[in-house]
Design an enzyme around this catalytic site. Structure first.
Site, short mmCIF file in Angstrom:
data_model
loop_
_atom_site.label_atom_id
_atom_site.label_comp_id
_atom_site.label_asym_id
_atom_site.label_seq_id
_atom_site.Cartn_x
_atom_site.Cartn_y
_atom_site.Cartn_z
N ASP A 296 6.35 -3.14 -1.77
CA ASP A 296 7.19 -2.11 -2.08
C ASP A 296 6.46 -0.71 -2.13
O ASP A 296 5.33 -0.75 -2.47
CB ASP A 296 7.93 -2.29 -3.17
CG ASP A 296 9.05 -3.55 -2.96
OD1 ASP A 296 8.86 -4.07 -1.95
OD2 ASP A 296 9.91 -3.86 -3.83
N HIS B 287 3.03 -4.66 -4.47
CA HIS B 287 3.21 -3.14 -4.35
C HIS B 287 2.17 -2.58 -3.59
O HIS B 287 0.85 -2.89 -4.11
CB HIS B 287 3.46 -2.44 -5.61
CG HIS B 287 4.96 -2.48 -6.15
ND1 HIS B 287 5.25 -3.91 -6.73
CD2 HIS B 287 5.99 -1.84 -6.12
CE1 HIS B 287 6.57 -3.83 -7.28
NE2 HIS B 287 7.07 -2.61 -6.81
ZN LIG Z 1 10.02 -0.06 -5.77
#
Ligand SMILES: [Zn+2]
Length: 306
Positions: A116, A260
């Protein structure tokens, strides 16, 4: 006394040839002057013609350049500077639904890695290199304003065959419900403009489901993609070993792992990733993208229905 010698035309020609041959032989036999230049200078003079020879054949370079261009055209054909027309859609039964993981009964163990908050400078490309090295395809959920900053990185993600999802424009947690439309639609538009990709995968920032974003996404038939294993790499206080443990401890086949590649310094994620991949491979897992994972559950469902 004068001796008069006269020559006919043929005789004149023969004489001229003999004279020319004589002066040539004399020239060859004449002692050569000792070299006046030092050996290094003479060596340079000997090498000079080779350099000149190269410059006299620019066509060789032109041919090489043309070959490089043809090779580049052949590998980028149809990609239009990193664009790749494709749609990441969910099977009908997942449209407008919220999904934490796939429910799979098959023997094959599969897992989906998701990244992400990118695209992001430096770390996205490091993640891409690791995924390439281990031949893993993953799913990237992009933030619109980051995509605007780093479109060239986004194109690399798409060209390398990973799946793409929408993760809003500003990554808001709380917002006026009317802003949800813009957050999602502006991001979808830019994803398409930059990469030619359309996606029906949406991941709500922070996993928040009650601020209007998930509701709008569901209404637009997106699949709201949550996760089954959170590495907690979004918290800079999480050590690399804890991230690895968080992922491996909470995963079973059909799982979706939250990682991430952007939104901050993600060096620990980059450090943890090869270990996570290697351990899943040791345990016999195959890596799939989120759309592939959903399709697997859909296929099993169809087989059961028969
Ligand atoms: Zn996020």
């Amino acid at each position: 006394m004068t001796i008069r010698v006269s020559f006919s035309g043929v005789q004149k020609t023969c004489l001229a040839l003999v004279a020319a041959a004589g002066s040539f032989i004399a020239g060859v036999l004449m002692p050569v002057d000792p070299p006046s230049e030092p050996a290094s200078v003479r060596l340079t003079n000997i090498l000079k013609p080779a350099v000149k020879l190269d410059l006299e054949f620019p066509s060789v370079k032109a041919i090489a350049d043309q070959r490089v261009e043809q090779w580049w055209d052949s590998i980028t054909q149809g990609q239009d500077e990193g664009k790749k027309k494709q749609v990441f859609s969910s099977p009908a039964s997942f449209q407008g639904k919220i999904v934490q993981q796939a429910e799979l009964a098959g023997q094959e163990k599969v897992i989906a890695l998701t990244f992400d908050d990118g695209p992001w400078i430096d770390t996205t490309e490091k993640v891409l290199n690791i995924l390439k090295q281990y031949q893993v395809k993953a799913t990237f959920f992009w933030i619109g304003k980051h995509l605007k900053l780093y479109p060239h990185i986004a194109k690399k993600v798409v060209v390398q065959g990973h799946a793409i999802g929408n993760h809003t424009w500003n990554h808001p947690y709380s917002l006026n419900p009317s802003e949800a439309t813009k957050e999602i639609e502006d991001t979808a538009t830019l994803i398409y403009q930059v990469t030619d990709v359309k996606t029906s995968l949406f991941r709500p920032p922070g996993g928040v489901l009650n601020n209007g974003l998930a509701a709008y996404a569901q209404q637009q038939k997106y699949t709201v993609m949550m996760w089954s294993a959170d590495s907690r790499d979004w918290n800079t206080g999480t050590s690399t070993s804890t991230m690895i443990d968080n992922v491996l401890r909470n995963t079973r086949s059909g799982g979706i792992v939250l990682l991430h590649d952007g939104g901050g310094n993600r060096w620990q994620t980059v450090e943890a990733l090869p270990v996570i991949i290697a351990e899943f491979k040791n345990r016999g897992y195959k890596f799939v993208t989120v759309p592939e994972l959903l399709q697997m559950e859909e296929n099993e469902r169809k087989i059961r229905a028969k």
